[in-house]
Motif scaffolding. Structure first.
Motif, PDB file in Angstrom:
ATOM      1  N   LEU A  99       0.810  -1.216   0.000  1.00 38.43           N
ATOM      2  CA  LEU A  99       0.000   0.000   0.000  1.00 38.43           C
ATOM      3  C   LEU A  99       0.847   1.271   0.000  1.00 38.43           C
ATOM      4  O   LEU A  99       0.326   2.374   0.180  1.00 38.43           O
ATOM      5  N   ALA A 100       2.167   1.126  -0.175  1.00 37.76           N
ATOM      6  CA  ALA A 100       3.094   2.260  -0.278  1.00 37.76           C
ATOM      7  C   ALA A 100       3.126   3.128   0.971  1.00 37.76           C
ATOM      8  O   ALA A 100       3.322   4.339   0.880  1.00 37.76           O
ATOM      9  N   GLY A 101       2.968   2.524   2.146  1.00 44.63           N
ATOM     10  CA  GLY A 101       2.973   3.306   3.376  1.00 44.63           C
ATOM     11  C   GLY A 101       4.274   4.064   3.598  1.00 44.63           C
ATOM     12  O   GLY A 101       4.259   5.261   3.889  1.00 44.63           O
ATOM     13  N   GLY A 102       5.410   3.384   3.434  1.00 48.80           N
ATOM     14  CA  GLY A 102       6.697   4.048   3.615  1.00 48.80           C
ATOM     15  C   GLY A 102       6.939   5.126   2.580  1.00 48.80           C
ATOM     16  O   GLY A 102       7.443   6.208   2.895  1.00 48.80           O
ATOM     17  N   SER A 103       6.572   4.853   1.331  1.00 49.67           N
ATOM     18  CA  SER A 103       6.728   5.842   0.260  1.00 49.67           C
ATOM     19  C   SER A 103       5.841   7.056   0.502  1.00 49.67           C
ATOM     20  O   SER A 103       6.252   8.203   0.260  1.00 49.67           O
ATOM     21  N   SER A 104       4.643   6.825   0.989  1.00 52.68           N
ATOM     22  CA  SER A 104       3.732   7.937   1.259  1.00 52.68           C
ATOM     23  C   SER A 104       4.225   8.776   2.436  1.00 52.68           C
ATOM     24  O   SER A 104       4.101  10.007   2.431  1.00 52.68           O
ATOM     25  N   ASP A 105       4.818   8.118   3.445  1.00 52.19           N
ATOM     26  CA  ASP A 105       5.417   8.863   4.553  1.00 52.19           C
ATOM     27  C   ASP A 105       6.530   9.777   4.040  1.00 52.19           C
ATOM     28  O   ASP A 105       6.657  10.932   4.462  1.00 52.19           O
ATOM     29  N   ALA A 106       7.365   9.249   3.127  1.00 55.41           N
ATOM     30  CA  ALA A 106       8.446  10.051   2.550  1.00 55.41           C
ATOM     31  C   ALA A 106       7.883  11.226   1.756  1.00 55.41           C
ATOM     32  O   ALA A 106       8.381  12.359   1.851  1.00 55.41           O
ATOM     33  N   ALA A 107       6.848  10.960   0.959  1.00 56.55           N
ATOM     34  CA  ALA A 107       6.243  12.023   0.144  1.00 56.55           C
ATOM     35  C   ALA A 107       5.616  13.102   1.026  1.00 56.55           C
ATOM     36  O   ALA A 107       5.750  14.307   0.746  1.00 56.55           O
ATOM     37  N   ALA A 108       4.936  12.685   2.094  1.00 55.14           N
ATOM     38  CA  ALA A 108       4.342  13.660   3.014  1.00 55.14           C
ATOM     39  C   ALA A 108       5.420  14.498   3.693  1.00 55.14           C
ATOM     40  O   ALA A 108       5.250  15.702   3.921  1.00 55.14           O
ATOM     41  N   THR A 109       6.546  13.856   4.010  1.00 53.23           N
ATOM     42  CA  THR A 109       7.670  14.582   4.605  1.00 53.23           C
ATOM     43  C   THR A 109       8.220  15.613   3.630  1.00 53.23           C
ATOM     44  O   THR A 109       8.523  16.753   4.017  1.00 53.23           O
ATOM     45  N   LEU A 110       8.352  15.254   2.358  1.00 56.63           N
ATOM     46  CA  LEU A 110       8.806  16.208   1.345  1.00 56.63           C
ATOM     47  C   LEU A 110       7.853  17.399   1.252  1.00 56.63           C
ATOM     48  O   LEU A 110       8.295  18.559   1.239  1.00 56.63           O
ATOM     49  N   ARG A 111       6.549  17.130   1.185  1.00 60.09           N
ATOM     50  CA  ARG A 111       5.582  18.223   1.070  1.00 60.09           C
ATOM     51  C   ARG A 111       5.600  19.105   2.316  1.00 60.09           C
ATOM     52  O   ARG A 111       5.554  20.339   2.229  1.00 60.09           O
ATOM     53  N   GLY A 112       5.668  18.460   3.481  1.00 58.32           N
ATOM     54  CA  GLY A 112       5.633  19.220   4.725  1.00 58.32           C
ATOM     55  C   GLY A 112       6.885  20.053   4.941  1.00 58.32           C
ATOM     56  O   GLY A 112       6.803  21.234   5.336  1.00 58.32           O
ATOM     57  N   LEU A 113       8.059  19.468   4.677  1.00 55.53           N
ATOM     58  CA  LEU A 113       9.307  20.205   4.888  1.00 55.53           C
ATOM     59  C   LEU A 113       9.474  21.313   3.861  1.00 55.53           C
ATOM     60  O   LEU A 113      10.110  22.340   4.137  1.00 55.53           O
ATOM     61  N   ASN A 114       8.917  21.123   2.672  1.00 63.57           N
ATOM     62  CA  ASN A 114       8.911  22.203   1.680  1.00 63.57           C
ATOM     63  C   ASN A 114       8.276  23.456   2.267  1.00 63.57           C
ATOM     64  O   ASN A 114       8.756  24.581   2.066  1.00 63.57           O
ATOM     65  N   GLN A 115       7.207  23.245   3.046  1.00 61.38           N
ATOM     66  CA  GLN A 115       6.521  24.362   3.693  1.00 61.38           C
ATOM     67  C   GLN A 115       7.257  24.814   4.954  1.00 61.38           C
ATOM     68  O   GLN A 115       7.512  26.008   5.158  1.00 61.38           O
ATOM     69  N   LEU A 116       7.644  23.863   5.792  1.00 60.45           N
ATOM     70  CA  LEU A 116       8.251  24.189   7.085  1.00 60.45           C
ATOM     71  C   LEU A 116       9.605  24.881   6.916  1.00 60.45           C
ATOM     72  O   LEU A 116       9.945  25.803   7.670  1.00 60.45           O
ATOM     73  N   TRP A 117      10.368  24.419   5.940  1.00 62.53           N
ATOM     74  CA  TRP A 117      11.695  24.997   5.692  1.00 62.53           C
ATOM     75  C   TRP A 117      11.664  26.125   4.662  1.00 62.53           C
ATOM     76  O   TRP A 117      12.708  26.686   4.316  1.00 62.53           O
ATOM     77  N   GLY A 118      10.462  26.447   4.146  1.00 64.00           N
ATOM     78  CA  GLY A 118      10.322  27.576   3.220  1.00 64.00           C
ATOM     79  C   GLY A 118      11.090  27.417   1.924  1.00 64.00           C
ATOM     80  O   GLY A 118      11.691  28.373   1.421  1.00 64.00           O
ATOM     81  N   LEU A 119      11.062  26.224   1.335  1.00 63.86           N
ATOM     82  CA  LEU A 119      11.873  25.954   0.144  1.00 63.86           C
ATOM     83  C   LEU A 119      11.220  26.443  -1.147  1.00 63.86           C
ATOM     84  O   LEU A 119      11.904  26.682  -2.138  1.00 63.86           O
ATOM     85  N   GLY A 120       9.898  26.552  -1.163  1.00 59.47           N
ATOM     86  CA  GLY A 120       9.200  27.081  -2.327  1.00 59.47           C
ATOM     87  C   GLY A 120       9.235  26.200  -3.559  1.00 59.47           C
ATOM     88  O   GLY A 120       9.147  26.689  -4.692  1.00 59.47           O
ATOM     89  N   LEU A 121       9.337  24.888  -3.366  1.00 61.04           N
ATOM     90  CA  LEU A 121       9.389  23.962  -4.500  1.00 61.04           C
ATOM     91  C   LEU A 121       7.984  23.609  -4.978  1.00 61.04           C
ATOM     92  O   LEU A 121       7.031  23.572  -4.195  1.00 61.04           O
ATOM     93  N   SER A 122       7.859  23.313  -6.263  1.00 65.34           N
ATOM     94  CA  SER A 122       6.584  22.857  -6.823  1.00 65.34           C
ATOM     95  C   SER A 122       6.412  21.361  -6.578  1.00 65.34           C
ATOM     96  O   SER A 122       7.370  20.656  -6.238  1.00 65.34           O
ATOM     97  N   LEU A 123       5.187  20.864  -6.787  1.00 69.24           N
ATOM     98  CA  LEU A 123       4.959  19.425  -6.680  1.00 69.24           C
ATOM     99  C   LEU A 123       5.805  18.657  -7.692  1.00 69.24           C
ATOM    100  O   LEU A 123       6.319  17.574  -7.384  1.00 69.24           O
ATOM    101  N   ASP A 124       5.957  19.211  -8.898  1.00 70.80           N
ATOM    102  CA  ASP A 124       6.783  18.538  -9.914  1.00 70.80           C
ATOM    103  C   ASP A 124       8.228  18.409  -9.432  1.00 70.80           C
ATOM    104  O   ASP A 124       8.862  17.357  -9.611  1.00 70.80           O
ATOM    105  N   GLU A 125       8.747  19.466  -8.827  1.00 64.19           N
ATOM    106  CA  GLU A 125      10.123  19.422  -8.314  1.00 64.19           C
ATOM    107  C   GLU A 125      10.249  18.427  -7.173  1.00 64.19           C
ATOM    108  O   GLU A 125      11.222  17.667  -7.078  1.00 64.19           O
ATOM    109  N   LEU A 126       9.247  18.405  -6.287  1.00 60.65           N
ATOM    110  CA  LEU A 126       9.271  17.448  -5.176  1.00 60.65           C
ATOM    111  C   LEU A 126       9.173  16.014  -5.683  1.00 60.65           C
ATOM    112  O   LEU A 126       9.819  15.110  -5.145  1.00 60.65           O
ATOM    113  N   ALA A 127       8.375  15.797  -6.730  1.00 58.37           N
ATOM    114  CA  ALA A 127       8.235  14.446  -7.289  1.00 58.37           C
ATOM    115  C   ALA A 127       9.547  13.973  -7.907  1.00 58.37           C
ATOM    116  O   ALA A 127       9.908  12.795  -7.783  1.00 58.37           O
TER     117      ALA A 127
END
Length: 289
Positions: A99-127
């Motif tokens: 069910l991709a639980g570990g992969s989804s945790d990693a993806a959520a971390t990328l999205r969250g840290l993008n906001q928390l660390w103020g990186l300003g990356l797009s979803l395409d860049e995060l992907a």
């Protein structure tokens, strides 16, 4: 500062394996969609560069083996971030379940840290960054429904599938994805028509979606773990409209149109399977807040 992010599970409505690549990965073609069973990720800003994992499951590593840790470390290194983070993971998605639980945790971390660390990356860049961590992470960055090709990192967005219930049932075993691929033989596989599934989703016809579910890895896992085949048979017997194993297994899902039948199947499976969930497909992709 703290931030809460959901990490939803995915299921494979269709999964075909086209062959082995020169880099050791397998070339795949699959239709995936997220469902509303999700881990909860809490990100807490740290003043030093430390990355700490806190898990409430003994099956989840709290060191560099954790994909959420790898996601944080990769972002930190790529963008020379001077801050750190504590990542608290509350697991609701079964571990080693397809069910991709570990992969989804990693993806959520990328999205969250993008906001928390103020990186300003797009979803395409995060992907694109997520593809360096694991094959399913790119899809999980976006969520929603997509056709994934390559080793799973090339994403073509699709409309939301027709509304229905999804019954998830995981037997009390774990399955090694590496072992399943190691035992996979292309000339013996029952390969699905992935493009027919794409068309069924695009036209929004539930019966067509049910007709075209398929997973080329399923026969391998069923041979290795007969209890998965038994679970599939039970779900069919209880009346699911379509039944399939997700990913490399062992989770089996059933698509169910009617509420009353969903409840009957859910109750019936609870009689001999501890981890049973009645969820719905999410349909929409994530957004950058």
């Amino acid at each position: 500062m703290k931030l809460l992010v959901k990490a939803p599970a995915k299921i494979n409505l269709s999964l075909d394996v086209l062959g082995k690549r020169s880099d050791g990965y397998h070339e795949v073609e699959m239709v995936m969609t997220t469902v509303d069973l999700a881990d909860r990720i809490e990100l807490t800003l740290l003043p030093t560069k430390a990355i700490k994992i806190q898990s409430y499951s003994r099956f989840v590593p709290e060191d560099h083996r954790n994909l959420a840790y790898q996601a944080a470390k990769l972002l930190q290194d790529m963008f020379d971030v001077k801050q750190g983070v504590q990542i608290s993971i509350r697991k609701l998605i079964p571990v080693a379940a397809g069910l991709a639980g570990g992969s989804s945790d990693a993806a959520a971390t990328l999205r969250g840290l993008n906001q928390l660390w103020g990186l300003g990356l797009s979803l395409d860049e995060l992907a694109t960054i997520g593809a360096k961590i694991g094959s399913d992470v790119s899809f999980c960055v976006y969520g929603g429904t997509a056709l994934a090709t390559g080793r799973g990192e090339k994403i073509q967005h699709l409309p939301a599938p027709p509304h229905c219930w999804v019954i998830l049932a995981k037997p009390t075993i774990g399955v090694s994805t590496a072992d399943v691929y190691r035992n996979f033989e292309l000339n013996k596989a029952n390969r699905p028509d992935v493009q027919a599934m794409v068309s069924a989703i695009e036209t929004g016809r539930f019966d067509d979606v049910c007709q075209h579910v398929g997973n080329a890895l399923e026969s391998v896992t069923l041979q290795m773990h007969p209890e998965v085949a038994h679970l599939k048979d039970q779900m069919k017997r209880f009346g699911a409209d379509a039944v399939l194993m997700s990913g490399s297994g062992p989770t089996v899902f059933g698509l169910v149109k009617h509420d009353s039948r969903m409840q009957r199947i859910y109750n019936g499976l609870r009689g001999f399977c501890d981890q049973v969930f009645a969820v719905q497909m999410l349909g929409e992709t994530h957004t950058i807040d």
